[in-house]
Every structure is written in C-alpha cells, then in structure tokens.
Design a protein around this motif. Structure first.
Motif, short mmCIF file in Angstrom:
data_model
loop_
_atom_site.label_atom_id
_atom_site.label_comp_id
_atom_site.label_asym_id
_atom_site.label_seq_id
_atom_site.Cartn_x
_atom_site.Cartn_y
_atom_site.Cartn_z
N GLY A 5 0.86 -1.26 0.12
CA GLY A 5 0.03 -0.25 -0.11
C GLY A 5 0.95 1.20 0.00
N THR A 6 2.08 0.95 0.16
CA THR A 6 3.15 2.42 0.03
C THR A 6 4.16 2.33 -1.26
N ASP A 7 3.71 2.85 -2.25
CA ASP A 7 4.41 2.99 -3.49
C ASP A 7 5.05 4.37 -3.54
N GLY A 8 6.34 4.13 -4.15
CA GLY A 8 7.09 5.31 -4.39
C GLY A 8 7.98 5.53 -5.58
N LEU A 9 8.20 6.62 -5.75
CA LEU A 9 9.05 6.89 -7.19
C LEU A 9 10.41 7.14 -7.08
N LEU A 10 11.14 6.18 -7.47
CA LEU A 10 12.65 6.45 -7.60
C LEU A 10 13.00 7.07 -9.05
N HIS A 11 13.55 8.54 -8.71
CA HIS A 11 13.80 9.38 -9.76
C HIS A 11 15.06 8.92 -10.76
N ILE A 12 15.17 8.97 -12.00
CA ILE A 12 15.92 8.19 -12.83
C ILE A 12 17.46 8.74 -12.55
N SER A 13 17.52 9.95 -11.95
CA SER A 13 18.81 10.53 -11.49
C SER A 13 19.42 9.88 -10.11
N GLU A 14 18.50 9.30 -9.48
CA GLU A 14 18.84 8.56 -8.38
C GLU A 14 19.06 7.00 -8.35
N ILE A 15 18.89 6.49 -9.65
CA ILE A 15 19.14 4.99 -9.78
C ILE A 15 20.50 4.64 -9.83
N ALA A 16 21.58 5.38 -10.23
CA ALA A 16 22.85 4.79 -10.31
C ALA A 16 23.76 6.30 -10.56
N GLU A 17 25.10 5.88 -10.16
CA GLU A 17 26.06 6.83 -10.15
C GLU A 17 26.43 7.36 -11.58
N HIS A 18 26.32 6.62 -12.42
CA HIS A 18 26.47 6.85 -13.87
C HIS A 18 25.34 7.53 -14.53
N ARG A 19 25.10 8.23 -15.62
CA ARG A 19 23.94 8.79 -16.06
C ARG A 19 23.19 7.64 -16.75
N VAL A 20 21.88 7.50 -16.43
CA VAL A 20 21.03 6.40 -17.05
C VAL A 20 20.23 6.92 -18.04
N LYS A 21 20.16 6.42 -19.44
CA LYS A 21 19.47 6.89 -20.32
C LYS A 21 18.09 6.75 -20.12
N GLU A 22 18.00 5.36 -20.08
CA GLU A 22 16.33 4.71 -19.93
C GLU A 22 16.42 3.90 -18.74
N VAL A 23 15.27 4.00 -17.96
CA VAL A 23 14.95 3.30 -16.86
C VAL A 23 15.22 1.93 -17.16
N LYS A 24 14.69 1.50 -18.14
CA LYS A 24 14.34 0.03 -18.23
C LYS A 24 15.96 -0.54 -18.61
N ASP A 25 16.76 0.40 -18.86
CA ASP A 25 18.17 -0.22 -19.20
C ASP A 25 18.88 -0.88 -17.49
N GLU A 26 18.27 -0.23 -16.55
CA GLU A 26 18.79 -0.67 -15.09
C GLU A 26 17.79 -1.62 -14.22
N LEU A 27 16.37 -1.24 -14.57
CA LEU A 27 15.56 -1.92 -13.65
C LEU A 27 14.28 -2.29 -14.58
N ARG A 28 13.78 -3.42 -13.87
CA ARG A 28 12.63 -4.13 -14.61
C ARG A 28 11.62 -4.40 -13.54
N GLU A 29 10.21 -4.32 -13.84
CA GLU A 29 9.33 -4.70 -12.88
C GLU A 29 9.32 -6.27 -12.24
N GLY A 30 8.99 -6.13 -10.91
CA GLY A 30 9.48 -7.23 -10.04
C GLY A 30 10.79 -7.28 -9.41
N ASP A 31 11.67 -6.32 -9.99
CA ASP A 31 13.01 -6.28 -9.22
C ASP A 31 13.00 -5.99 -7.62
N GLN A 32 13.76 -6.62 -7.05
CA GLN A 32 14.01 -5.89 -5.68
C GLN A 32 15.07 -5.15 -5.36
N ILE A 33 15.07 -4.11 -4.91
CA ILE A 33 16.31 -3.18 -4.79
C ILE A 33 16.16 -2.41 -3.40
#
Length: 795
Positions: A644-672
């Motif tokens: 019941g508590t969903d949040g948004l991880l902004h693309i700039s906070e996913i990794a230290e390097h520049r992420v072009k597309e979210v799907k390059d780093e994460l997929r639905e169902g991943d646990q992070i």
C-alpha cells in the motif's frame, strides 16, 4: 427552619453545612456541599436499647447514586444494585472513626446513612460524606463523644493541598484521609508514592489544623439547630464482684493467656474451660448471672493484658516490643499459576497468587467521571477455617474488601508503567491461618508472588502492623501485633512500604491524648520492622524471575501512528479479526496507537507482530528499505516499500552513472535497496545512488578496477548484460499481506543530471543482490543463478 454555616479551608475550598430543610424526621440530618458535590447524611437511633447483646449495634451505609453525576446505570436493570467497592470502603471510613466515640455500654440500634445527591468531576464526595455523618450525629439527640471532621491531604510540588481535586490527586505523591476532632485524630487512611515518615507526620498535623476549623463550624451549627442529647447512664462497675472473680481465676487466666507456653488454639481452649467451670456454678436458668459473668470475665482478660504490657513490660507471647515473629517464605508453590508465594509469620499464613492478563481483563467500573478500567486488582479472602471456626461463605464481607484495598494501595505504588509492563494483574490472597496482621502478610506475599511471576516492581514491599497500649502516662508500642494485642490495644496501626518510603498506611485510634512523640516513635519502630521483613524477603527472592511461567501470556507492545489504527482494524474489524484467527493471538489497540499483542505461543506472537509491522510501517528519513519495482516510467520507477506504500525512484537517483532509460537498469518485479532522502508531505525522496556511494566507501572501492593501482588503471569495455534470470521474492515480501490501500507517491531527486562527474561504468559494482550476496566487481566470480544480474541490471 433552614440553618447554614460555611468554613473556608486552606487553599480556598469552601465546605458548607446545612440543616433544617431536608430529612427533618431523622434524629439528625446534614446537607453538606463542597464545590458541586453534595451529600445528605442522617443519623437515627432507636429509643430503647436492644436486649441480649454485648456489642454496640451500629450500621453505616454510604451510597453514590448514578443520577448525582448525570448518568443512568448500565446493564439491563437501570437502578443501583449492591454497593460498589468504593461505597463499601467509604462506609468503613465513616464507621471506624465514629464507633469509639459512642459511650461505653450504649446498646441502642443506630444507623448512619450518607447519600451522594450531586457529584462534580473535581471533588470526591467520600470526604464530604464523612463530614456530613459527623455533623448529623452532632446535631442529633444521640449521645456522642465529640464533633468529628475530615479532610483529604495531597502533596503536589512539595506543598500540602486540602481536599485535592481528581486532577491534583493524579499529580500528588500522597493521598491521605484524616478524621478527628479538636482534641485528636481518630482515623488515618493513606496511600503514598514512597513518602518518608516525616512527610506523613507533617501531613497529619496539617490535616488536624483543618479538622479543627471544620469542627468549629459544625459546633456553630449545633448551637443554632442542635437537639439536646438524650439521657444515658453508663453501666456502673461492680467492684466487689470483679475482685472476687479475679481472686478466683486471675492466676489461672494469666497462665492461659501466655501464648509463648500455649499455642493460640490451646490458649483459647483453656480460657473457655475456665469460663465454663465458672458458669457451671451458676443456676442453669439465671441468664442475668451468666451475662454478668461473661462481661466481667472479658474485663479481667483485658486488664490482665494491659497491666502486663504497661506495668510488667511483657507481651502475651513474651516477645520484645519490637520483635517480629518467625518468618518462613516459599515461592512457586503452585504449578499452574503465573506466580505464587506462601508467606507465614508466626500463626498468620497467606497463600498469595498472581495472575497476568491482557487489557481486556481489566475490571470495568462505573464512576462519576465515566466508565474506567482498572488494570490492577488485589482480592483478600478470609475463610472461617483460618481461625478454627465454622461459618458460611456467602460472599465478600466489608472487612475483606477493606483489607484487600489496603494491600492493593501498598502494591499499586510500585507497579511498572503500562509501557514497561502492559499486563493486567490480579492478586488473590487466601488467608490460611490468622493470628493478627493478615492484611500485612498479604502485602508481603503479593510482592513475592509478583516477583515470582516475572513482574519488575520498582521495589519490594513489606507491611507490618503496630499496636499501642496506653494507661495514663505509661505506654507501650508493639511491633507485629497478634490478635489479642489488636483486640485489647488502643491503636491499630498498619504501615507498608519499600526501603525508600511508605506506600500505604492505616490507623485506627480508640483513645485521645495521642501525641506527636508517640506517633513518631510508632512510625520509626514500624520502619525498622519493615526493613527487617524486606531483608527476609530479599534473602529468598530479591527481584523478578527472568523467565515467566509458560502458562502466562507473553505480551509485546508496539506503537503505531494513530492514522494507521484504521488500517490495522480494517473495515468492520475485518483485518484485526483476520490476524487473530490466523495467529491465535489477542490484540488490544488504544487511541494513542499503542498495540498490545498477547499469546502463550511464541511463533504465533512473532507472526502477528510481523503482520502488524508490515500493515502499519511508515518510511523514515535516512533509513534503508528493500523495495519491489512495481512500475516503470520515463522519469523513474515506482517502488513498493510496504504493502500500500508505493514510491517513485527518480531516474537521476538510480545509479552513479548517467542512466539513459530506466529499463536499462530496472525491470518490474526487481527487488532493490533504496534509501529515504526526505519527506515532504506525502512526497518522499528515495535514492539508490546514495547507497551505492556508501557501500563503495565502506569497501574502499575507487574508480579504478579492484586490485589495480589508480595510476595503472585502464578502461575496459563493458560486457553485454546477461539474460535476465528470475529469482524468488525476498522473504520480507513473502510475509507481507495483500493490501488494497491507496498509493502514496514517493519521489526521487532532481530532473537535472549531474554534470562534471566522471564515472567508469565498467568498474561499477552491483549493490542490489538479495539474500546477503556480496557485491560483484570486475575480477570477482559471477553470482550463482538467480543471484542477480551484472552491471547495469536490476535484481
């Protein structure tokens, strides 16, 4: 004709006495007001003495009508039933101080009734009732020895307060009711939070000054509207008969009263045999002669006792005045109870048990302030076999209620707070033998039984009963009084407390002329006796047992946000009932968000706590959570922290390097793993990049490849990501129940990308491995199947 007088007490409280308007057919009637609390008291005595009795037939009743507080009684029968415990205790507080003030030999049936007609939520009507009863007796034609007044004294902020309000009593370190007349004190009833003897004495003296004001006001009203006292002639002692009887049986009676030589049972048997021999010499049909024999025989017993104590300085059992009888202690004597203790002192024995329960087990009580729940109870039982008698067990008597209340006050002062111990506690003291001071044996046994049950008291509590015998200027203060010393003495003084101070005190005084010096000596002697008992108790059990009984419920307390209470309870209680049915626990929730979970099954308790924590968890700034990616967007990923508590991880906070597309780093169902950076209303900023930086710092990883110095580091080509392998969900998620709650938006960092920051993507370790797997960097072996993806992948 209506007459009224008023007295203003220290602190500005005003007590108003009225007569002549209400209950005019009673022998005496008083209508007394304090604030908006009003009590009507009446006193009536029959015109002729009751034949065939050798005691004073006094009855006292005190009733608190529900209408006085603007309430209708609960239950199916909408009227008052049997007296409550509070009403019974107040009856005793009226009875005990007035009974010794009636003339010796008065045998007319006398009844004092006090009715609470109005009750505010500030002033307790019990003290008003005592004053009203004293005023009614003073106004009546009934022979009565003195004008009686009463006050309650509290101590708030180090200052004494007269008749404190309910609010002031909650902040007070003592709650002491003192009853007396202008020449002395007749009764004291007190509870305290480990107060010193000196403070108690000061409170008594302070109270007596206020009582003098009340007695003067009542005397003023009596002068206006009092009735002349009826004629009464006290019986004249037949000195010749007494001397003849004493000469005949005095020596034998002294021997029979020696309880060092004879046990209590043997002593009573010898005393009875001597009396029967004397009665056998009288004509069988001469009832008057038998009655006279009984009166003077009892008088000889009393005078032998008093002379031995004050003149010969010996007690019936030949103990020293400050000596306590032999003590034996056993704990854990009953296998199925949560705690038990067998406390024996001389010929007094108490079997005391402790039972632990949940909040639902508290005693519900109706009062003028509304319905309240009592989390601690101490019940005292006095079966007839304890004194070798036959009797009917038809219910709890006033004496049992009073003794239980005294012991309850003594223990209540040292109980842990609800946050420290959320248990509802019931103590039961069964008196198995009695020869004086059974209520104080109950106090000692209760303290031991609570320790045996694992309850951490603020300190052990012991109680001792003191006595006084005074003839002229000669007096003796007795420690640990036995039955005869209580019956024939001039004062019954019970004191209970810890090593730090007094928690309960009760004093009944039958004589005048009790000086501060005598009181001070009695309290100091009682303190020494209390410390002696505590040494004996501590030698057996000096603290709570580490492990509670396996039959006692285990209670764990968690605190949840108040806005999460509805989530825990669910619609119509569906959610909380489901948890109870699934785990077999008992759950209590209060309005502050405190949740008590109780069960004797450790596994069920742990399961219920996990479910509650998952249902009511709230993200906290700076904390790290294992979340599940539930949806991807161009600007980031929605991560479920809790059901019941969903949040948004902004693309700039996913990794230290520049992420072009979210799907390059994460997929639905991943646990992070994500960290909460900030909370702004319902918007919570998360970061995965912050955790990567922290982990690299802990591991000492630089931008160059591991194992190669920075000066020799060379870039290498990032390998293509391995095919995605599905892994089972983390055990955290397997515990989480499904939820239909609305989504809370949790945002990440800025939209702008960090400039001027160089990062070797090929040397980036993977910090999102589940199940405790170590981070992977180039040069390390690959993770096992299902253990995660390579650089650039989620997991």
């Amino acid at each position: 004709m209506k007459h009224e007088v008023a007295v203003e007490l220290t602190g500005g409280k005003r007590l108003v006495f009225e007569t002549g308007r209400i209950a005019k057919q009673a022998s005496g009637a008083a209508f007394v007001t304090l604030g908006e609390s009003v009590v009507l008291a009446t006193a009536v005595a029959s015109p002729d003495p009751k034949e065939g009795i050798d005691f004073f037939p006094l009855t006292v009743d005190y009733r608190e009508y529900a209408y006085a507080g603007g309430r209708i009684p609960g239950g199916f029968i909408k009227r008052e039933g049997r007296p409550s415990e509070k009403e019974i205790l107040t009856c005793r507080q009226i009875d005990r101080p007035i009974r010794p003030l009636f003339p010796e030999g008065f045998r007319n049936e006398t009844q004092v009734i006090a009715l609470v007609m109005s009750a505010d939520k500030e002033n307790d009507p019990d003290v008003v009732g005592i004053n009203a009863a004293g005023c009614a007796l003073a106004l009546s034609d009934i022979p009565f020895g003195a004008t009686v007044g009463a006050v309650r004294v509290g101590r708030v902020g180090g200052e004494f307060v007269v008749n404190p309000t309910y609010t002031e009593r909650a902040a007070s370190t003592m709650n002491i009711i003192v009853v007396g007349h202008k020449d002395g004190i007749t009764m004291i009833e007190s509870g305290a939070k480990e107060e010193t003897e000196e403070n108690i004495l000061a409170a008594i003296e302070f109270a007596h000054e206020e009582i003098k004001k009340i007695a003067a006001a009542i005397d003023e009203l009596v002068a206006l509207a009092g009735k002349p006292k009826r004629a009464f002639t006290a019986p004249v002692e037949d000195t010749d008969y007494y001397n003849e009887l004493f000469a005949k049986v005095g020596d034998r009676l002294k021997d029979a009263l020696d309880t060092k030589t004879h046990s209590k049972t043997e002593s009573y048997a010898l005393i009875k045999t001597i009396k029967q021999e004397l009665a056998a010499e009288l004509p069988a049909d001469d009832s008057a002669a038998k009655k006279k024999l009984g009166t003077y025989y009892e008088l000889i017993r009393e005078r032998i006792f008093r002379e031995q104590v004050t003149k010969d300085r010996i007690r019936p059992d030949r103990r020293a005045f400050d000596e306590i009888r032999e003590i034996t202690i056993e704990t854990g004597v009953l296998p199925r109870t949560h705690g038990s203790a067998l406390f024996t002192r001389g010929e007094t024995q108490a079997l005391v048990t402790a039972t632990l329960g949940t909040t639902d087990d508290g005693q519900r009580m109706e009062s003028f302030e509304g319905e309240v729940k009592k989390p601690f109870m101490l019940h005292y039982n006095f079966p007839p076999f304890s004194v070798g008698e036959v009797g009917r067990m038809t219910g709890v008597g006033r004496r049992e209620v009073g003794h239980g209340a005294l012991a309850e006050r003594a223990i209540a002062a040292v109980l842990p707070s609800p946050d420290e111990s959320p248990y509802t506690i019931r103590i039961v003291s069964d008196i198995l033998e009695s020869n004086g001071s059974s209520s104080m044996a109950s106090v000692c046994g209760a303290s031991l039984a609570l320790y045996d049950s694992g309850i951490a008291l603020k300190g052990a509590v012991a109680g001792v009963a003191m006595g006084l015998v005074k003839e002229g200027d000669d007096y003796a203060i007795l420690t640990d009084i036995a039955g005869a010393e209580d019956h024939y003495g001039d004062m019954d003084f019970k004191v209970a407390g810890t090593r730090k101070g007094i928690t309960a005190l009760q004093m009944d005084i039958k004589i005048g002329g009790l000086t501060r010096q005598i009181l001070q000596e009695a309290m100091e002697q009682a303190r020494k006796g209390r410390l002696f008992l505590l040494d004996k108790m501590d030698a057996h059990l000096d603290g709570p047992k580490v492990e509670r009984s396996k039959y006692a419920p285990q209670i764990r307390t968690v605190h949840i946000p108040t806005d999460k209470i509805r989530d825990l309870i669910g619609p119509g209680g569906k959610t909380i009932r489901g948890i109870i049915e699934q785990t077999g626990v008992k759950i209590d929730v209060d309005d502050t968000g405190r949740v008590n979970v109780a069960s004797s099954d450790a596994d069920g308790l742990a399961q219920a706590l996990a479910i509650i924590n998952n249902l009511t968890a709230v993200p906290e700034i700076g904390k790290t959570y294992l979340g599940k990616v539930v949806r991807l967007a161009e600007f980031g990923a929605f991560v479920e922290l809790f059901p019941g508590t969903d949040g948004l991880l902004h693309i700039s906070e996913i990794a230290e390097h520049r992420v072009k597309e979210v799907k390059d780093e994460l997929r639905e169902g991943d646990q992070i793993m994500v960290k909460v950076l900030a909370i702004e209303g319902n918007r919570i900023k998360l970061s995965r990049k912050a955790l990567i930086k922290e982990q690299k710092a802990k591991l000492g990883i630089t931008d160059g490849p591991i194992g190669i110095p920075d000066s020799e580091a060379t870039p290498y080509e990032r390998p293509a990501p391995a095919p995605r392998q599905e892994r089972p969900r983390h055990e955290f998620d397997e515990r989480q129940p499904s939820s239909n709650q609305s989504t809370i938006l949790i945002e990440g960092g800025d939209d702008s990308e960090e400039e001027g920051e160089e990062f070797d993507e090929e040397n980036e370790p993977n910090f999102n491995l589940a199940d405790g797997a170590a981070p992977q960097t180039p040069g390390q072996s690959a993770a096992p199947a299902g253990g995660g993806r390579g650089p650039g992948g989620g997991n």
